[in-house]
Structures are given as C-alpha cells and as structure tokens.
Design an enzyme around this catalytic site. Structure first.
Site, PDB file in Angstrom:
ATOM      1  N   GLU A   1       0.849  -1.178   0.000  1.00 15.43           N
ATOM      2  CA  GLU A   1       0.000   0.000   0.000  1.00 15.43           C
ATOM      3  C   GLU A   1       0.893   1.238   0.000  1.00 15.43           C
ATOM      4  O   GLU A   1       1.988   1.229   0.570  1.00 15.43           O
ATOM      5  CB  GLU A   1      -0.902   0.031   1.243  1.00 15.43           C
ATOM      6  CG  GLU A   1      -1.853  -1.158   1.366  1.00 15.43           C
ATOM      7  CD  GLU A   1      -3.026  -1.096   0.411  1.00 15.43           C
ATOM      8  OE1 GLU A   1      -3.152  -0.071  -0.297  1.00 15.43           O
ATOM      9  OE2 GLU A   1      -3.800  -2.067   0.369  1.00 15.43           O
TER      10      GLU A   1
ATOM     11  N   ASP B   1     -17.826  -9.946  -9.959  1.00 17.38           N
ATOM     12  CA  ASP B   1     -17.876  -9.274  -8.666  1.00 17.38           C
ATOM     13  C   ASP B   1     -17.258  -7.879  -8.754  1.00 17.38           C
ATOM     14  O   ASP B   1     -17.693  -6.954  -8.061  1.00 17.38           O
ATOM     15  CB  ASP B   1     -17.147 -10.099  -7.604  1.00 17.38           C
ATOM     16  CG  ASP B   1     -17.544  -9.695  -6.195  1.00 17.38           C
ATOM     17  OD1 ASP B   1     -18.757  -9.473  -5.954  1.00 17.38           O
ATOM     18  OD2 ASP B   1     -16.657  -9.584  -5.324  1.00 17.38           O
TER      19      ASP B   1
END
Length: 208
Positions: free
Chosen positions: A122, A147
C-alpha cells in the site's frame, strides 16, 4: 661452408618455431573469439525466446479475461478496457498468488470464510509499505470479473455511489481517473498506469 649451413638451419628452425607459435596464438584467439561471439548470440537468442514467451503469456491472459469483461460492459457499461487493465495491474498478469490460487484478479477485499489473509503493498505517507489484508476468494476468474462489476455498480459499504463516475464515464481515460479519485487504489499514479496499459496493449479495441 659447413658452419654457414648450420647457421642457416638454425635460422630456419627458429623461423618455423615462430610460425608455429603464431599459428597456435591465432588458433587460440580464433577459438576465444568464436566462443565469445557464440555466448553473445546464445544470450540474445535466449532473451528473444523469453521475450516471445512473455508476450505470448500476456496475450493468453488478455484473451482469457476479455470475453467476460466485454459481457459486463455490454450489460452494465463498465469499460472492458478498464476491467482488463485493472486485472493486469492488480494481478500481475494473473501470476500473483491472490489471482493464481484464489482467482481474485482485482485485489478486492473481503471477510468471512470466503476470504484469505495475504500480504500486500500500500502507498502510505509517500512511500510503499508491506501490510496484510483479507481478500475475497473466488471459484474462477470469471466470478472475479463479475464481482468487480458488481462493486462498480453498488459501491462500498460506506458509499454506494463510490464508483458511479466510473460507470457513467464516456471514455476509458475518464473511467481511469474516476477510479483513482474514488480511492480504488492507494497508488498515486494508478489512473496513468491504467491508461498506459490500455494504450500499450490496445485494450480499447475491446470496448467496441
């Protein structure tokens, strides 16, 4: 006269020795040069083969995910090029552990029994850090793509309109920027990377 003949023989013998030395040196240099150029040629051949295999693997990946991405675009107006480009970036062309073992192409997080805790990168406070998170597990890449489209349509738990701008975009460039603005990824260059991948591999052709 006899002495002169012996001197001449010595000179001839020395000349022949020098010639043989030069011949041996020439052979050695020839073998060395040949081996050197063979190594260069062989390395180039290997690199070309690896490049070809890498390109073929990328083409196979695109062909695998493109049909479902196009089906989602035709029904829900989520650009196929964006879906494919995200799959490429998020899954490292389908080679990441999350994609190859758990069929999650987009790094979509989840909870409960149908999720798996894995390490991830991240971008936090101006630098990349390794952390852990729980990610959804799917039965197939096709399910993962479906999805992903659902996420674009229904948003997040805290903001159901989070990705509305992505669905309503009139170009893949606009959709890419909308994804970044909606916080899909922490990478500050996420939109530009998506656009670059789409242009490089001409993924815009799948939007037609």
């Amino acid at each position: 006269m006899a002495k002169r003949k012996r001197s001449r023989k010595k000179r001839n013998s020395g000349t022949r020795t020098l010639i043989w030395v030069l011949v041996v040196i020439a052979i050695f240099l020839g073998v060395y040069a040949g081996h050197h150029f063979y190594r260069i040629w062989n390395q180039q051949r290997i690199e070309q083969q690896m490049k070809k295999q890498d390109q073929e693997a990328k083409e196979r990946f695109i062909k695998q995910v493109a049909p479902e991405a196009q089906a989602m675009q035709n029904t829900y107006h989520v650009y196929a090029s964006i879906t494919i480009a995200q799959a490429i970036l998020e899954s490292q062309w389908g080679t990441s552990k999350l994609a190859s073992q758990y069929h999650n192409l987009f790094g979509i997080k989840g909870t409960g029994p149908n999720s798996k805790e894995l390490s991830t990168k991240e971008y936090v406070n101006g630098k990349w850090v390794v952390t852990t998170g729980r990610f959804r597990v799917y039965d197939s890449w096709s399910d993962s793509i479906k999805d992903h489209t659902k996420l674009m349509l229904t948003g997040t738990d805290t903001n159901q309109q989070n990705y509305d701008a992505v669905v309503k975009a009139t170009s893949y460039q606009e959709a890419a920027k909308a994804l970044q603005e909606a916080g899909y990824a922490t990478d500050p260059n996420y939109a530009q990377k998506l656009i670059s991948v789409i242009k490089t591999y001409k993924l815009y052709n799948y939007d037609k």
